[in-house]
Scaffold this motif. Sequence first.
Motif, mmCIF file in Angstrom:
data_model
loop_
_atom_site.group_PDB
_atom_site.id
_atom_site.type_symbol
_atom_site.label_atom_id
_atom_site.label_comp_id
_atom_site.label_asym_id
_atom_site.label_seq_id
_atom_site.Cartn_x
_atom_site.Cartn_y
_atom_site.Cartn_z
ATOM 1 N N TYR A 1 -1.868 -2.023 -12.912
ATOM 2 C CA TYR A 1 -1.700 -3.363 -12.358
ATOM 3 C C TYR A 1 -3.077 -3.875 -11.945
ATOM 4 N N PRO A 2 -3.448 -5.081 -12.367
ATOM 5 C CA PRO A 2 -4.841 -5.521 -12.209
ATOM 6 C C PRO A 2 -5.233 -5.986 -10.815
ATOM 7 N N GLU A 3 -4.296 -6.053 -9.883
ATOM 8 C CA GLU A 3 -4.593 -6.521 -8.537
ATOM 9 C C GLU A 3 -4.297 -5.430 -7.516
ATOM 10 N N PRO A 4 -4.961 -5.444 -6.367
ATOM 11 C CA PRO A 4 -4.645 -4.476 -5.312
ATOM 12 C C PRO A 4 -3.205 -4.638 -4.834
ATOM 13 N N VAL A 5 -2.572 -3.543 -4.507
ATOM 14 C CA VAL A 5 -1.211 -3.575 -3.965
ATOM 15 C C VAL A 5 -1.223 -2.810 -2.643
ATOM 16 N N ASP A 6 -0.944 -3.516 -1.570
ATOM 17 C CA ASP A 6 -0.943 -2.933 -0.229
ATOM 18 C C ASP A 6 0.505 -2.691 0.179
ATOM 19 N N VAL A 7 0.886 -1.439 0.343
ATOM 20 C CA VAL A 7 2.285 -1.121 0.658
ATOM 21 C C VAL A 7 2.680 -1.601 2.047
ATOM 22 N N SER A 8 1.704 -1.876 2.911
ATOM 23 C CA SER A 8 2.028 -2.383 4.248
ATOM 24 C C SER A 8 2.329 -3.876 4.247
ATOM 25 N N ASP A 9 2.082 -4.545 3.112
ATOM 26 C CA ASP A 9 2.364 -5.973 2.951
ATOM 27 C C ASP A 9 3.679 -6.117 2.187
ATOM 28 N N ALA A 10 4.764 -6.308 2.922
ATOM 29 C CA ALA A 10 6.093 -6.330 2.305
ATOM 30 C C ALA A 10 6.233 -7.431 1.267
ATOM 31 N N GLY B 1 3.829 -9.134 -0.394
ATOM 32 C CA GLY B 1 2.959 -8.901 -1.541
ATOM 33 C C GLY B 1 3.469 -7.791 -2.430
ATOM 34 N N LEU B 2 4.014 -6.755 -1.821
ATOM 35 C CA LEU B 2 4.564 -5.643 -2.595
ATOM 36 C C LEU B 2 5.756 -6.097 -3.423
ATOM 37 N N LEU B 3 6.647 -6.867 -2.820
ATOM 38 C CA LEU B 3 7.821 -7.360 -3.548
ATOM 39 C C LEU B 3 7.405 -8.255 -4.714
ATOM 40 N N LYS B 4 6.429 -9.130 -4.497
ATOM 41 C CA LYS B 4 5.972 -10.018 -5.574
ATOM 42 C C LYS B 4 5.391 -9.218 -6.735
ATOM 43 N N ASN C 1 -3.203 4.354 7.825
ATOM 44 C CA ASN C 1 -2.814 5.559 8.543
ATOM 45 C C ASN C 1 -1.377 5.954 8.196
ATOM 46 N N ALA C 2 -0.932 7.053 8.770
ATOM 47 C CA ALA C 2 0.362 7.619 8.407
ATOM 48 C C ALA C 2 1.513 6.647 8.644
ATOM 49 N N PHE C 3 1.502 5.943 9.758
ATOM 50 C CA PHE C 3 2.632 5.066 10.059
ATOM 51 C C PHE C 3 2.600 3.777 9.239
ATOM 52 N N GLN C 4 1.421 3.397 8.757
ATOM 53 C CA GLN C 4 1.326 2.244 7.877
ATOM 54 C C GLN C 4 1.806 2.569 6.470
ATOM 55 N N VAL C 5 1.498 3.766 6.003
ATOM 56 C CA VAL C 5 1.776 4.124 4.608
ATOM 57 C C VAL C 5 3.041 4.976 4.457
ATOM 58 N N ASP C 6 3.147 6.039 5.227
ATOM 59 C CA ASP C 6 4.247 6.988 5.056
ATOM 60 C C ASP C 6 5.524 6.561 5.770
ATOM 61 N N ASP C 7 5.420 5.573 6.636
ATOM 62 C CA ASP C 7 6.582 5.068 7.361
ATOM 63 C C ASP C 7 6.899 3.633 6.926
ATOM 64 N N ALA C 8 6.114 2.674 7.396
ATOM 65 C CA ALA C 8 6.372 1.271 7.085
ATOM 66 C C ALA C 8 6.257 0.986 5.590
ATOM 67 N N GLY C 9 5.271 1.585 4.940
ATOM 68 C CA GLY C 9 5.095 1.368 3.502
ATOM 69 C C GLY C 9 6.295 1.838 2.701
ATOM 70 N N VAL C 10 6.850 2.981 3.072
ATOM 71 C CA VAL C 10 8.039 3.499 2.397
ATOM 72 C C VAL C 10 9.206 2.526 2.565
ATOM 73 N N ALA C 11 9.371 2.012 3.787
ATOM 74 C CA ALA C 11 10.448 1.056 4.039
ATOM 75 C C ALA C 11 10.277 -0.204 3.189
ATOM 76 N N ASN C 12 9.052 -0.696 3.081
ATOM 77 C CA ASN C 12 8.792 -1.889 2.264
ATOM 78 C C ASN C 12 9.107 -1.641 0.797
ATOM 79 N N ALA C 13 8.741 -0.467 0.302
ATOM 80 C CA ALA C 13 9.009 -0.139 -1.096
ATOM 81 C C ALA C 13 10.506 0.016 -1.340
ATOM 82 N N ALA C 14 11.219 0.628 -0.403
ATOM 83 C CA ALA C 14 12.665 0.780 -0.540
ATOM 84 C C ALA C 14 13.350 -0.582 -0.539
ATOM 85 N N ALA C 15 12.864 -1.498 0.304
ATOM 86 C CA ALA C 15 13.418 -2.845 0.341
ATOM 87 C C ALA C 15 13.177 -3.578 -0.973
ATOM 88 N N ALA C 16 11.993 -3.379 -1.559
ATOM 89 C CA ALA C 16 11.696 -3.992 -2.862
ATOM 90 C C ALA C 16 12.614 -3.424 -3.933
#
Length: 373
Positions: free
Chosen positions: A172-181, A183-186, A208-223
């Motif tokens: 994917y040619p653009e950065p993808v930040d898992v903490s950005d719900a 942006g991740l969905l788009k 950090n762990a709570f940004q990526v392994d916690d909130a990021g996982v939730a954002n990806a699951a929602a997507a």
Amino acid sequence: LFTPIKIFLLNFHNTLNNTRERKNNMVHRFNNSALVMLVLLLVETASFAPSNISCGSQKKQSWDLRQLSIMSSIQDSSETPSRREFITNNGNYFLLLSSMSVMVGNAPATAAFNKEISYSAERPVAILGGGGRTGKEVAAALAKEGLYGITMTRTGKLPVLPGYVKDFVQNYPEPVDVSDADGLLKAMQSIHASAIVYCASASGKGGNAFQVDDAGVANAAAAAKSLDARFVLVSALGVDRPESKGFKMTNSLGGNYDKIMDAKRQGEEKARSILAKSKNYMIVRPGPLLGVKTKDGASGIELNQGDIIGGGISRDELAGVVVGALLSEKKGATVEVYRTKTRQKIQPEFDMISGNEVTADTYVGLFGNVMAD
């Protein structure tokens, strides 16, 4: 009698070869004599192939993101219908052919999804954390199965992939930040992801762990829920055992990794909650990642449940398990995976036999007797 079949096959090849998104992974379906008879029946009852007859090369073609709607400014000026349009317009025929191929054994009996629809160039697998070593092994494992994927990274930089992998996996040619719900969905919507593999984790240069392994996982699951996509989460062995030595040591690494096991456990819980209705997820818990690649493949791996037994596993073995989870009919489950030779109790008081051990000759087969959460 077989002249109509020859004409049909030639027309079908021509249609595939004259599209920009062509690939030949349906050709093998016509090798079985039972399917040939079915094709004859379809030819006699319906006409959906173009009238011109020519047969081009069947060589596997590489693809790139320009063939997807991710770059909406790029339009196909050809009047030839796209492969997706061709399949959509003749969906009933392809559905019937696909069903027949499973009955006569042309398609893998363990695959739960039709590869023509899921994990295709039109609906690839999104690999979050695709620039890491595990993510790149997942890309290679997808390519080995003839499945398509797109790596997504925090920086947007292209990971180094072997040539054969690039035929199936692009970046994917653009950065993808898992903490950005949002942006991740788009990003997921833009590639029409049919599955999301979450390999991302806290890092010194990333979140950090709570940004990526916690909130990021939730954002990806929602997507995944929004797209009705399958979700495979790479978590960690022992997250349910806070009193174990491994949990305590890993949880106290400090820096961006501080309390990473707590974050992973919360991420798992959020993923289960978000996908509670569809159950279209699989959580894979590997033990320590080994540097030596597998010599035995799936046959050297044991799958378990209950967070009782664990052990080490190489990244290529883990990637094989992840792809097995994608193709398995099972869903809504959490499993521990490790190389059988390294198995050990997570806590001293546990028995060496949990009763949930599973071994198989294939990675898909490992999930045959998995119990849902």
